[in-house]
Enzyme design. Structure first.
Site, short mmCIF file in Angstrom:
data_model
loop_
_atom_site.label_atom_id
_atom_site.label_comp_id
_atom_site.label_asym_id
_atom_site.label_seq_id
_atom_site.Cartn_x
_atom_site.Cartn_y
_atom_site.Cartn_z
N CYS A 176 47.21 40.03 49.47
CA CYS A 176 47.61 39.27 48.23
C CYS A 176 48.63 40.04 47.66
O CYS A 176 49.74 39.50 47.32
CB CYS A 176 46.15 39.42 47.42
SG CYS A 176 46.09 38.34 45.99
N GLU A 178 48.75 43.92 47.62
CA GLU A 178 48.98 45.23 48.01
C GLU A 178 50.05 45.48 48.65
O GLU A 178 50.74 44.83 49.54
CB GLU A 178 47.32 45.51 48.65
CG GLU A 178 46.05 45.14 48.06
CD GLU A 178 45.89 43.59 48.49
OE1 GLU A 178 46.57 42.55 47.92
OE2 GLU A 178 44.99 43.53 49.29
#
Ligand code: SF4
Ligand code: SF4
Lengths: 828, 310
Positions: free
Chosen positions: A455, A457
């Protein structure tokens, strides 16, 4: 705030696409297929497990993959230049029964809560149920009681289960019901090396093992399983070569016939040997992406820095004349279509947290060169952006790295693609992300080479082991529990009383409340740690991923003879997602003001109002009056230091507490090995809200909480610059696992050259203040309302949910409402 | 301490001067234009705004009003505003707003020191520089509070922030002049050339305004100010060919270059109700784009430079 009241409406459709007929047909073909459940993988896993009972897990898992790749249905999509498929049809989800079966069994046989095909959102059909249902039953019978999920529950202490299942204070269903995923394979290394070399390397190491050493068996199993897995992938590619020739024979069109013959030639070479061209490299990457998602159903197998690791191939082929810019665009778009065919079915309860069936195959472009530190954009950067603009698919998710010296041309292109309204790309600030990674022990070079995984990271491809995603932390619930002395009004359960044994009705000062809240927070973070250790232990014991070891971090796993879950990666962290910063800041501030400073209410009055969901009219002030007081206290998101400070402290406390805990790889090789924090939310703010009663920020019981680190929707009323400034006050550099800030814009706000320039200014503004990440919903409210009414006409309307984009009409009503409500940050 | 009365400080404004700006809205105006889109800017004291959508009908305001002006009729809250003006001037003004929790009744307008305004406007100082923006004094009429405006502008210049002002030009020349050294941009309204017409639609004659324009034309060279004249194009009121021609001729005679024709818009309509005023222009529709282009053409004919801020 907007002076321009006219809406452009269905902005997305009005713009021209420059895709070729091939890509248009291919994507339309895929769109025409309803997602379904493919049983094949479930069938072959059982066979392999039965045949290899005596083998250690590593080997058993490798044999299972081998069996699947040898026997699964393969196909070549009409007109496609690339091959590789995860299940028997595009967008069908394979079965991963070894992780969990109980939820699927309930959904299929008890229709609890829904039969998969009848889900209100993200439905999956079950093909030929008369034929397949008995086989589903057989599979469930075989696995019942011995899945990963069964093991997790038998290991978890009662308090962790209560905190998750009853309170919703923490949640890790995603990794209880499925695999990990969440890494970016070492694509750059693999396409230049080939699997044969990896196999040979493993064979040599196997031959040289000291058979008397205590770790001999573990190493042997490791190398053997890698060899089995890589051979299986090579054979899988050869199956496509055979199929392509077979189809070619039946194909009358001579052009297509030649294309198929070319596919056959390529599949004989990659992934076994290094790629010899851009085309071969892309086919190699396609295989790698897909087979990893057959081995395991973890999400977030991310492509990495597409424009960097492929650029040499591109450049050489352009120079030799073998490739043109347009052909590269077509291949890239074809590649996107292949990634889009990958799917996963999650339990309905977990689907709530991940609406729009996101696979999080994130593709990163732009950013700096890790060695020189200079801008690294090139033709492929623009090609990848073009491919997103043309295909408008939910996968891959696109990330655009930005930095101080990013070319204006690049920023403009990024802004233009965002303006299309697909929610992609999200923009990431190199200056902040790199600093955050260095702070966690990354070298400057590795940090600078980060890509986005899942997402939001960040980590370098091929160097970071999995687990960038872990447990969610529902801060709003923890505050509610604090206000009630550890008691949960919704379920009547009690877990961890306050030290003072007081509720909000009894706290004698704001400081006392704050202290108790942070004490509760630390307690629930410790439960997260228990959860992580349990899952990690069981992954490592029973859910080995030999292929992930070979393709994920081969440069460290192979020399160490260790898979990632046992410490095979260079860097290793466990990410924790924290939800509801805005609710904490706003609620604490409301209590501080109303109860302790202005003394407009007593703690008892407020607590009673919360318990009665602000609906008790018999009190003075009435419930609704109290709610109005709560709503009209200053809110995070308006550049007001007093409340923004509370937001910063709330998030900082999570970051600083989580980083104190170590994961199971500590001391086994990797750098890092502790928990760290992100604010990625996906759509969890909606289900988490359902666990939470009314809160002192004026939020009613059950309503969604705030996503990521964004202000609570509708409460940032001082315009985008104020909101950006508030959010930038959070110490984002501590969010080494990722930062998420969602903004919604109407397309008309971004119209024209000036609209684009202003939009870019806002991104620059946020990033110059230390902001890390921004993502955008660019659709008009009118379009969304219209889409709710006439879903059939808005099937391709993409919206950013959080961390990914989904088709708006496939989302469930409450999520749709949430998206519509999110503050429209008017740009004009 | 020196204080000014303002009714809003609005960040992220993009229509009033260059770049991204903060608008400081002064309260109080000598004119009362019928098309005014900020009617709450006209009266120079805090006044009560009523936003019925926010009202939760707690009825706390009914006993709070010392004049007994609020009552319920057929389930609807009615405010008889005939005493509100008197109330605004009284020592215990706006009691009804202090008991309202839902911001359905709220005081519009508050007193600020220069420091308090600066605290707000400095919040976006970085983006002013990044986008070539700054701070615009708007209104209302800033020259009505010339001392405060001057102090604020001086402070802004000290912080290297670009400044702009929007003025109707109806003030003593000295009050305008004292601001000039601290201004980077100026937006000066010229609405109707005929003084009687001017009085009819704005409440005052225009000689003072025209005189200030003449003086400005003469003295502009002494300052480093970009001057933009502005004419609101209000169908049936300011949009006669005569008016446009006369304005352009006059400006060109004064040696003034830039003019912006602003389209009438309806966005201010709702505000009239909230402060209990009557809006008189309900039948008017915004002018056609083509007509604005025509006005630009006339301006060019007189050697002026028509501009449009987006
Ligand atoms: S006090 Fe406010 S909310 Fe209550 S009745 Fe009066 S206007 Fe409505
Ligand atoms: S402003 Fe004053 S007079 Fe008017 S309703 Fe409120 S309290 Fe009464």
């Amino acid at each position: 705030m907007s002076n321009n009241t006219e809406s452009i409406g269905s902005f997305q459709y009005a713009t021209e696409r420059s895709w070729t007929e091939r890509i248009e047909n291919l994507i339309n073909y895929i769109h025409g297929i309803e997602p379904g459940i493919c049983i094949e993988r479930g069938r072959f896993v059982i066979e392999a497990y039965k045949e290899n009972e005596a083998e250690p897990t590593m080997i058993k898992r490798a044999r299972a993959l081998e069996k699947i790749l040898e026997n699964m249905t393969i196909y070549i999509l009409p007109g496609s230049l690339l091959v590789g498929n995860q299940a028997s049809r595009p967008r069908w989800a394979p079965l991963f029964p070894e992780f969990a079966v109980s939820w699927l069994e309930e959904e299929i046989f008890e229709k609890n809560p829904y039969y998969p095909a009848d889900r209100p959102a993200d439905p999956f059909i079950i093909p030929e149920p008369e034929k397949t249902l008995p086989e589903f039953k057989e599979i469930f019978d075989w696995w019942r009681g011995k899945t990963h999920m069964d093991r997790v529950y038998s290991h978890l202490p009662e308090e962790v289960i209560t905190a998750q299942d009853k309170f919703g204070a923490i949640n890790e269903y995603n990794y209880i019901q499925g695999g990990d995923g969440h890494f970016s394979p070492d694509h750059g290394y693999l396409i230049r090396t080939g699997l044969r070399k990896i196999i040979d390397d493993c064979k040599e190491r196997l031959a040289n093992l000291d058979k008397t050493a205590p770790e001999y068996h573990q190493k042997r199993e490791f190398y053997q399983s890698l060899i089995i897995s890589c051979e299986a992938v090579i054979k899988y590619a050869h199956r496509y070569a055979d199929l392509a020739l077979e189809v070619a024979k039946r194909t009358e069109d001579p052009v297509r016939r030649q294309e198929l013959e070319k596919i056959a030639e390529i599949c004989r070479n990659v992934p076994e040997y290094p790629a010899r061209s851009f085309y071969e490299a892309i086919q190699f990457v396609t295989f790698t992406q897909i087979v990893l998602q057959i081995e395991d159903n973890g999400q977030g197998i991310s492509v990495g820095r597409f424009d960097q690791f492929l650029y040499d191939f591109y450049k050489a082929d352009i120079e030799s004349g073998e490739l043109t810019y347009d052909k590269a665009v077509e291949l890239t778009e074809n590649f996107y279509a292949m990634l889009y065919t990958v799917n996963r079915i999650k339990s309905w309860s977990d689907t709530d947290f991940f609406r729009g069936s996101p696979m999080f195959q994130n593709l990163t472009v732009g950013g700096i060169d890790p060695v020189t530190g200079q801008d690294a954009t090139n033709d492929l950067t623009y090609i990848a952006l073009q491919a997103t603009a043309d295909t408008r698919l939910t996968q891959p998710s696109l990330t655009a790295r930005m930095h101080k010296n990013a070319p204006e041309k690049y920023k403009k292109r990024v802004a233009e693609v965002i303006r299309l309204g697909t929610g992609y790309p999200a923009v990431f600030n190199d200056d902040a992300y790199i600093a955050a990674l260095i702070n966690r022990g990354y070298s400057v070079e590795d940090a600078s080479d980060y890509c986005v995984i899942g997402c939001a990271e960040a980590g370098p491809a091929g160097l970071l082991g999995g687990r960038t995603g872990g447990a969610w932390l529902n801060m709003t619930k923890i505050l509610e529990l604090t206000l009630n002395n550890g008691y949960d009004p919704r379920t009547g359960a009690s877990l961890h009383p306050n030290k003072s044994n007081k509720t909000l009705a009894e706290f004698s000062s704001y400081e006392e409340l704050e202290e108790e809240y942070y004490r509760q927070l630390r307690y629930y973070i410790s439960l997260e740690m228990i959860m992580e250790n349990t899952i990690d232990l069981l992954y490592e014991k029973h859910m080995e991923e030999p292929l992930a070891a070979a393709l994920g971090c081969p440069r460290t796993t192979i020399p160490r003879g260790l898979p990632m879950k046992k410490g095979g990666a260079k860097y290793d962290f466990t990410g924790q997602q924290t939800i509801g910063t805005a609710n904490i800041a706003n609620s604490l501030y409301a209590i501080k003001k109303l109860v302790f400073e202005d003394k407009k209410l007593t703690g008892e009055q407020l607590l009673h109002a919360l318990h009665t969901n602000f609906e008790d009219n018999t009190t003075n002030p009435t419930g609704e009056e109290i709610r109005q007081m709560c709503l009209n206290v200053e809110k995070y998101g308006n550049d007001i230091d007093e409340v923004d400070t509370l937001a910063r402290e709330a998030l900082q406390a999570v970051c600083e507490e989580q980083v104190k805990y170590f994961n199971t790889r500590k001391g086994r090789g990797p750098i890092g090995c502790h928990l760290h924090t992100s604010t990625t939310t996906v759509s969890s703010n909606t289900p988490f809200g359902r666990f939470c009663g009314a809160t002192p920020d004026g939020r009613k019981a059950g309503m969604p909480v705030a996503d990521g680190q964004s202000p609570m929707r509708g409460t940032d009323v001082n315009g985008p610059t104020a909101a950006l400034k508030s959010v930038s006050k959070l110490r984002q550099v501590l969010l080494s696992c990722g930062s998420l800030y969602n903004l919604k814009f109407s397309p008309n706000d971004l119209a024209g050259k000036n609209g684009l320039k202003r939009f870019i200014s806002l991104i620059d503004y946020y990033f110059s203040m230390g902001g890390m990440q921004m993502q955008f919903n660019v659709v008009s409210k009118e379009t969304l309302l219209e889409a709710q009414k006439k879903p059939e006409q808005h099937k391709s309307l993409l919206v950013r949910v959080a961390g990914y984009s989904a088709y708006f009409v496939t989302l469930e009503k409450t999520v749709q409402e949430d998206i519509i409500e999110r503050t429209e940050e008017a740009l004009a | 301490m020196l204080k000014g009365i303002l009714f809003d400080i609005q960040r992220y404004a993009i229509h009033d001067g260059s770049g991204i700006r903060t608008l400081v809205f002064f309260k109080g105006c000598p004119l009362e234009c019928e098309w005014c889109s900020n009617p709450e800017s006209q009266f120079m004291l805090p006044e009560m705004g009523y936003f019925p959508d926010n009202c939760i009908r707690c009825d706390k305001c009914i006993p709070a009003c010392p004049y007994g002006s609020i009552r319920e009729e057929e389930n609807i809250l009615i405010t008889d505003r005939s005493f509100c003006r008197e109330c605004y001037h009284s020592r215990q003004a706006l009691q009804c707003t202090t008991v309202c929790q839902s911001l359905a009744r709220k005081a519009i307008g508050a007193y600020y020191t220069v420091d308090e305004v600066m605290k707000e406007v400095l919040k976006d100082q970085l983006i002013y520089r990044q986008t070539g923006g700054g701070v615009t004094l708007s209104g209302g009429e800033p020259t009505q509070q010339a001392e405060f405006a001057e102090a604020l502008l001086r402070e802004l210049q000290d912080n290297l922030i670009d400044t702009a002002i929007e003025t109707c030009g109806y003030c003593k020349w000295e009050n305008l002049q004292r601001l000039l050294p601290y201004l980077d941009q100026m937006f000066f309204d010229i609405k109707l050339f005929d003084s009687e017409e001017h009085a009819r639609y704005t409440g005052v004659k225009n000689e003072l305004i025209l005189d200030n324009i003449s003086r400005l034309g003469k003295e502009l060279d002494n300052y480093d100010i970009e001057l933009y004249m502005r004419t609101p194009v209000i169908p049936g009121i300011t949009d006669s060919r005569d008016n446009i021609e006369n304005i352009c001729r006059f400006l060109s005679e004064q040696g003034i270059k830039n003019i912006e024709f602003l389209s009438y818009h309806k966005l201010g309509r709702g505000k009239y109700l909230t402060i209990g005023k009557e809006y008189k222009l309900y039948d008017i529709e915004p002018p056609a784009k083509e007509f604005i282009a025509e006005c630009d053409g006339i301006a060019e004919k007189y050697g002026l430079n028509p501009v449009h801020f987006e």
